[in-house]
Design a protein around this motif. Structure first.
Motif, PDB file in Angstrom:
ATOM      1  N   LYS A  42      44.819   1.956  30.631  1.00  0.00           N
ATOM      2  CA  LYS A  42      43.654   1.191  31.120  1.00  0.00           C
ATOM      3  C   LYS A  42      43.187   2.051  32.320  1.00  0.00           C
ATOM      4  O   LYS A  42      43.928   2.621  33.017  1.00  0.00           O
ATOM      5  CB  LYS A  42      44.649  -0.448  31.980  1.00  0.00           C
ATOM      6  CG  LYS A  42      43.573  -1.084  32.290  1.00  0.00           C
ATOM      7  CD  LYS A  42      44.588  -2.295  32.188  1.00  0.00           C
ATOM      8  CE  LYS A  42      44.087  -3.401  32.888  1.00  0.00           C
ATOM      9  NZ  LYS A  42      45.116  -4.576  32.961  1.00  0.00           N
ATOM     10  N   VAL A  44      41.143   0.646  35.596  1.00  0.00           N
ATOM     11  CA  VAL A  44      40.715  -0.800  36.364  1.00  0.00           C
ATOM     12  C   VAL A  44      40.151   0.342  38.169  1.00  0.00           C
ATOM     13  O   VAL A  44      39.998   0.798  38.881  1.00  0.00           O
ATOM     14  CB  VAL A  44      41.957  -0.966  37.016  1.00  0.00           C
ATOM     15  CG1 VAL A  44      41.467  -1.942  37.741  1.00  0.00           C
ATOM     16  CG2 VAL A  44      42.645  -2.356  35.539  1.00  0.00           C
ATOM     17  N   LYS A  46      38.806  -1.053  42.115  1.00  0.00           N
ATOM     18  CA  LYS A  46      38.998  -1.797  42.647  1.00  0.00           C
ATOM     19  C   LYS A  46      37.768  -1.802  44.179  1.00  0.00           C
ATOM     20  O   LYS A  46      37.672  -0.795  44.611  1.00  0.00           O
ATOM     21  CB  LYS A  46      39.667  -3.427  42.880  1.00  0.00           C
ATOM     22  CG  LYS A  46      40.742  -3.601  41.559  1.00  0.00           C
ATOM     23  CD  LYS A  46      42.027  -4.082  42.131  1.00  0.00           C
ATOM     24  CE  LYS A  46      43.179  -4.289  41.227  1.00  0.00           C
ATOM     25  NZ  LYS A  46      44.695  -4.840  41.897  1.00  0.00           N
ATOM     26  N   ASN A  98      35.308  -8.400  35.998  1.00  0.00           N
ATOM     27  CA  ASN A  98      36.068 -10.019  36.057  1.00  0.00           C
ATOM     28  C   ASN A  98      35.384 -11.227  36.065  1.00  0.00           C
ATOM     29  O   ASN A  98      34.793 -10.900  37.454  1.00  0.00           O
ATOM     30  CB  ASN A  98      37.575  -9.587  37.244  1.00  0.00           C
ATOM     31  CG  ASN A  98      38.614  -8.992  36.245  1.00  0.00           C
ATOM     32  OD1 ASN A  98      39.304  -9.437  34.920  1.00  0.00           O
ATOM     33  ND2 ASN A  98      38.741  -7.253  36.757  1.00  0.00           N
ATOM     34  N   GLU A 114      35.509  -5.744  40.986  1.00  0.00           N
ATOM     35  CA  GLU A 114      36.682  -5.682  40.012  1.00  0.00           C
ATOM     36  C   GLU A 114      36.648  -5.599  38.581  1.00  0.00           C
ATOM     37  O   GLU A 114      36.156  -6.649  37.908  1.00  0.00           O
ATOM     38  CB  GLU A 114      38.689  -5.980  40.013  1.00  0.00           C
ATOM     39  CG  GLU A 114      38.880  -5.449  39.133  1.00  0.00           C
ATOM     40  CD  GLU A 114      40.464  -6.551  39.676  1.00  0.00           C
ATOM     41  OE1 GLU A 114      41.590  -6.473  38.026  1.00  0.00           O
ATOM     42  OE2 GLU A 114      40.438  -7.307  40.420  1.00  0.00           O
ATOM     43  N   TRP A 115      36.757  -3.759  38.001  1.00  0.00           N
ATOM     44  CA  TRP A 115      36.383  -4.277  36.409  1.00  0.00           C
ATOM     45  C   TRP A 115      37.582  -3.318  36.160  1.00  0.00           C
ATOM     46  O   TRP A 115      37.995  -2.417  37.197  1.00  0.00           O
ATOM     47  CB  TRP A 115      35.230  -2.879  36.843  1.00  0.00           C
ATOM     48  CG  TRP A 115      33.387  -3.634  37.381  1.00  0.00           C
ATOM     49  CD1 TRP A 115      32.686  -5.258  37.285  1.00  0.00           C
ATOM     50  CD2 TRP A 115      33.539  -3.487  39.098  1.00  0.00           C
ATOM     51  NE1 TRP A 115      32.278  -5.012  37.864  1.00  0.00           N
ATOM     52  CE2 TRP A 115      32.295  -4.412  39.627  1.00  0.00           C
ATOM     53  CE3 TRP A 115      34.417  -3.037  39.971  1.00  0.00           C
ATOM     54  CZ2 TRP A 115      31.954  -4.577  40.907  1.00  0.00           C
ATOM     55  CZ3 TRP A 115      33.556  -2.973  41.090  1.00  0.00           C
ATOM     56  CH2 TRP A 115      33.236  -3.853  41.340  1.00  0.00           C
ATOM     57  N   GLU A 116      37.407  -3.023  34.786  1.00  0.00           N
ATOM     58  CA  GLU A 116      38.751  -2.177  34.242  1.00  0.00           C
ATOM     59  C   GLU A 116      37.769  -1.826  32.678  1.00  0.00           C
ATOM     60  O   GLU A 116      37.010  -2.747  32.013  1.00  0.00           O
ATOM     61  CB  GLU A 116      39.479  -3.198  34.047  1.00  0.00           C
ATOM     62  CG  GLU A 116      40.013  -4.256  33.328  1.00  0.00           C
ATOM     63  CD  GLU A 116      40.378  -5.194  33.187  1.00  0.00           C
ATOM     64  OE1 GLU A 116      41.360  -5.637  32.100  1.00  0.00           O
ATOM     65  OE2 GLU A 116      41.039  -5.909  34.339  1.00  0.00           O
ATOM     66  N   ASN A 118      40.456  -1.297  28.952  1.00  0.00           N
ATOM     67  CA  ASN A 118      41.374  -1.048  27.935  1.00  0.00           C
ATOM     68  C   ASN A 118      40.890  -0.531  26.953  1.00  0.00           C
ATOM     69  O   ASN A 118      40.411  -0.358  25.681  1.00  0.00           O
ATOM     70  CB  ASN A 118      41.734  -2.343  27.956  1.00  0.00           C
ATOM     71  CG  ASN A 118      41.945  -3.150  29.148  1.00  0.00           C
ATOM     72  OD1 ASN A 118      43.105  -2.717  29.175  1.00  0.00           O
ATOM     73  ND2 ASN A 118      40.755  -4.070  29.743  1.00  0.00           N
ATOM     74  N   THR A 130      48.356   3.268  33.784  1.00  0.00           N
ATOM     75  CA  THR A 130      47.715   2.468  33.879  1.00  0.00           C
ATOM     76  C   THR A 130      47.319   3.010  35.357  1.00  0.00           C
ATOM     77  O   THR A 130      47.820   3.076  36.368  1.00  0.00           O
ATOM     78  CB  THR A 130      47.682   1.008  34.676  1.00  0.00           C
ATOM     79  OG1 THR A 130      48.067   0.674  33.468  1.00  0.00           O
ATOM     80  CG2 THR A 130      46.462   0.923  35.162  1.00  0.00           C
ATOM     81  N   ILE A 132      44.763   2.753  39.098  1.00  0.00           N
ATOM     82  CA  ILE A 132      44.320   1.619  39.040  1.00  0.00           C
ATOM     83  C   ILE A 132      43.163   2.098  40.529  1.00  0.00           C
ATOM     84  O   ILE A 132      44.232   2.705  41.795  1.00  0.00           O
ATOM     85  CB  ILE A 132      45.042   0.973  39.664  1.00  0.00           C
ATOM     86  CG1 ILE A 132      45.576   0.213  38.468  1.00  0.00           C
ATOM     87  CG2 ILE A 132      43.909   0.010  40.506  1.00  0.00           C
ATOM     88  CD1 ILE A 132      47.066  -0.820  38.969  1.00  0.00           C
TER      89      ILE A 132
END
Length: 297
Positions: A42, A44, A46, A98, A114-116, A118, A130, A132
């Motif tokens: 993952k 992420v 932000k 999100n 915020e984007w991610e 997976n 993960t 971040i």
């Protein structure tokens, strides 16, 4: 891009109900693992500073300093990060953003910064990681939080008792103070040049970190070369000295959008509309003054 709906009310209720039963997490000891390899599943992003377009988001996810992070984590913790899933999966079409969603009205209320992405991993792998990334005020530097999770089985000490499964987690933090995804160079022969009031500290120019941008575009006499064909966005932190009525205040991420004229020089200053004692409610008004060439006799 994919939407990832977040029900804030539901999430809060779940947090409140689970808080009292939250399990203890223990640190990871590499020497106790069968393998030191953790799969990144993952990623992420932000940001409380920049507002990237869809095209910029793709570029950001593609250009994150993954190999540097691998080196940092191995040096600090002896853990090997496996990033093959990142390399094998295209960024475009897989970024989830999100959205605050109203379950009663079926409406999208707000898009969150915020984007991610997976990634699917084999079911038998429980050593996961993960990444971040964040770009937040005041400096806006790219910071990464590397979170590694796994579990361990603790055999029961007495017959008739069940074995325990314990959660293990280790986190590594690092800040990249010169990372950028743009590397904008402006031709000095066809640009405008700007300077700033001493209380203004630029943080981003066109979503590129100012500390990197100025290396490529600052002149010997302290001006900054900026493009002129389109509106340019510059973000500032303001260290306002205050006055006899208001105390000094720090204001972060004030945004200026302006179309500069080629061949001209400008001084950028600011004024504050202080609507209340709360500085977060103040309005920043930028004052842009063209500097006229000195007349020769």
């Amino acid at each position: 891009m994919k939407k990832l709906y977040i029900l804030l009310i539901t999430a809060f209720c779940l947090f409140a109900s689970c808080k009292s039963t939250m399990s203890i997490t223990y640190p990871i000891k590499v020497e106790e693992l069968v393998s030191p390899v953790f799969i990144v599943n993952k990623v992420v992003l932000k940001s409380g500073t920049i507002e990237p377009t869809d095209e910029e988001l793709i570029k950001i996810f593609e250009l994150f300093p993954y190999s540097e992070i691998q080196d940092i984590v191995y040096e600090k913790k002896g853990i090997v990060l496996e990033t093959s899933l990142i390399q094998a999966t295209p960024v475009q079409g897989n970024i989830e953003y999100n959205i605050v969603y109203d379950v009663d009205t079926n409406e999208d209320l707000e898009e969150l910064p915020e984007w991610e992405i997976n990634y699917e991993v084999p079911e038998d792998n429980d050593q996961l990681c993960t990444l971040i990334f964040s770009m937040d005020p005041p400096e806006g530097f790219l910071t990464v939080q590397v979170v590694m999770n796994t579990t361990r089985l603790v055999p029961a000490k007495k017959e008739g008792k069940e074995d325990k499964i314990q959660d293990l987690q280790t986190t590594v933090y690092h800040t990249f103070d010169n990372w950028t995804f743009k590397n904008i160079f402006v031709d000095q022969r066809s640009c405008a040049q700007i300077k700033f009031n001493k209380h203004l500290t630029p943080t981003f120019v066109q979503n590129e970190l100012y500390n990197v941008y100025k290396v490529l575009n600052q002149t010997e006499d302290g001006y900054l070369n900026v493009p002129v064909k389109d509106f340019i966005e510059i973000r500032f932190n303001i260290s306002d000295p205050g006055n006899m009525f208001f105390s000094p205040a720090e204001i972060y991420n004030a945004k200026l959008e302006y179309l500069f004229d080629p061949g001209k020089k400008y001084m950028i200053k600011y004024k504050l509309k202080r609507f209340s004692p709360d500085s977060t409610k103040w309005k920043v008004i930028f004052v842009i003054k063209e500097e006229k060439p000195k007349q020769t006799k």
